[in-house]
Design a protein around this motif. Structure first.
Motif, PDB file in Angstrom:
ATOM      1  N   LYS A  69       0.866  -1.356  -0.026  1.00  0.00           N
ATOM      2  CA  LYS A  69       0.038   0.090   0.055  1.00  0.00           C
ATOM      3  C   LYS A  69       0.983   1.227  -0.060  1.00  0.00           C
ATOM      4  O   LYS A  69       0.444   2.300  -0.668  1.00  0.00           O
ATOM      5  N   THR A  70       2.163   1.106   0.810  1.00  0.00           N
ATOM      6  CA  THR A  70       2.921   2.174   0.744  1.00  0.00           C
ATOM      7  C   THR A  70       3.662   2.459  -0.705  1.00  0.00           C
ATOM      8  O   THR A  70       3.670   3.755  -1.266  1.00  0.00           O
ATOM      9  N   CYS A  71       3.993   1.550  -1.381  1.00  0.00           N
ATOM     10  CA  CYS A  71       4.290   1.442  -2.680  1.00  0.00           C
ATOM     11  C   CYS A  71       3.406   2.313  -3.536  1.00  0.00           C
ATOM     12  O   CYS A  71       3.775   2.973  -4.384  1.00  0.00           O
ATOM     13  N   ARG A  72       2.096   1.796  -3.362  1.00  0.00           N
ATOM     14  CA  ARG A  72       1.009   2.504  -4.246  1.00  0.00           C
ATOM     15  C   ARG A  72       0.871   4.036  -3.799  1.00  0.00           C
ATOM     16  O   ARG A  72       0.731   4.726  -4.922  1.00  0.00           O
ATOM     17  N   GLU A 106       1.750   3.102 -13.926  1.00  0.00           N
ATOM     18  CA  GLU A 106       1.730   1.787 -14.143  1.00  0.00           C
ATOM     19  C   GLU A 106       2.096   1.173 -12.754  1.00  0.00           C
ATOM     20  O   GLU A 106       1.478   0.028 -12.448  1.00  0.00           O
ATOM     21  N   PHE A 107       3.062   1.587 -11.707  1.00  0.00           N
ATOM     22  CA  PHE A 107       3.297   0.974 -10.632  1.00  0.00           C
ATOM     23  C   PHE A 107       2.124   1.184  -9.889  1.00  0.00           C
ATOM     24  O   PHE A 107       1.812   0.262  -9.087  1.00  0.00           O
ATOM     25  N   VAL A 108       1.274   2.003 -10.016  1.00  0.00           N
ATOM     26  CA  VAL A 108      -0.178   2.199  -9.124  1.00  0.00           C
ATOM     27  C   VAL A 108      -0.933   1.075  -9.377  1.00  0.00           C
ATOM     28  O   VAL A 108      -1.471   0.276  -8.747  1.00  0.00           O
ATOM     29  N   LEU A 109      -1.088   0.766 -10.863  1.00  0.00           N
ATOM     30  CA  LEU A 109      -1.918  -0.379 -11.387  1.00  0.00           C
ATOM     31  C   LEU A 109      -1.263  -1.760 -10.750  1.00  0.00           C
ATOM     32  O   LEU A 109      -1.997  -2.519 -10.429  1.00  0.00           O
ATOM     33  N   ILE A 110       0.037  -1.956 -10.900  1.00  0.00           N
ATOM     34  CA  ILE A 110       0.856  -3.084 -10.602  1.00  0.00           C
ATOM     35  C   ILE A 110       0.630  -3.344  -8.998  1.00  0.00           C
ATOM     36  O   ILE A 110       0.259  -4.541  -8.660  1.00  0.00           O
ATOM     37  N   PHE A 111       0.919  -2.489  -8.263  1.00  0.00           N
ATOM     38  CA  PHE A 111       0.768  -2.553  -6.687  1.00  0.00           C
ATOM     39  C   PHE A 111      -0.644  -2.839  -6.532  1.00  0.00           C
ATOM     40  O   PHE A 111      -1.080  -3.646  -5.640  1.00  0.00           O
ATOM     41  N   SER A 112      -1.636  -2.149  -6.931  1.00  0.00           N
ATOM     42  CA  SER A 112      -3.072  -2.547  -6.799  1.00  0.00           C
ATOM     43  C   SER A 112      -3.499  -3.755  -7.100  1.00  0.00           C
ATOM     44  O   SER A 112      -4.066  -4.476  -6.497  1.00  0.00           O
ATOM     45  N   SER A 113      -2.937  -4.658  -8.057  1.00  0.00           N
ATOM     46  CA  SER A 113      -3.191  -5.661  -8.475  1.00  0.00           C
ATOM     47  C   SER A 113      -2.661  -6.734  -7.653  1.00  0.00           C
ATOM     48  O   SER A 113      -3.300  -7.663  -7.255  1.00  0.00           O
TER      49      SER A 113
END
Length: 118
Positions: A69-72, A106-113
């Motif tokens: 969640k922090t990454c996102r 894209e990172f937001v999408l990856i971390f959400s996934s």
């Protein structure tokens, strides 16, 4: 591709992102706005990678999810600061800003996934 390879790829990708953000910031014009924005961008641009490494050394599922969640969150913040920095219209800087913002999104999408599938 096994889990170790996937983990390594995202660790490498976030590290490359942090390096690109750093290099981008070093080329930005110095002005009163960028003096405030650049430190924020450098922090948020390097945070997803360091937090992802920590997530992979987690102390349990709750710890892992919190780090992801922090990454996102930091990826979203990096995209925000990339929007605000002043490039003075330089085509080179504008193109890099666009590419970096896309990578952050894209990172937001990856971390959400990752969170959804965990």
């Amino acid at each position: 591709m096994d889990n170790e390879e996937k983990k390594y790829d995202l660790e490498e990708r976030t590290a490359v992102f942090a390096e690109r953000v750093r290099d981008f910031c070093m080329k930005l014009p110095k002005n009163i706005a960028n003096n405030e924005y650049i430190p924020q961008l450098i922090r948020s641009g390097s945070s997803p990678g360091s937090n992802y490494i920590e997530a992979n050394e987690n102390l349990g599922d709750k710890d892992f999810k919190m780090k992801i969640k922090t990454c996102r969150k930091e990826s979203k913040e990096a995209a925000y600061w990339l929007r605000l920095v002043v490039t003075d219209g330089s085509p080179e800087l504008q193109n890099e800003r666009i590419a970096l913002r896309q990578e952050a999104k894209e990172f937001v999408l990856i971390f959400s996934s990752i969170l959804k599938n965990r």
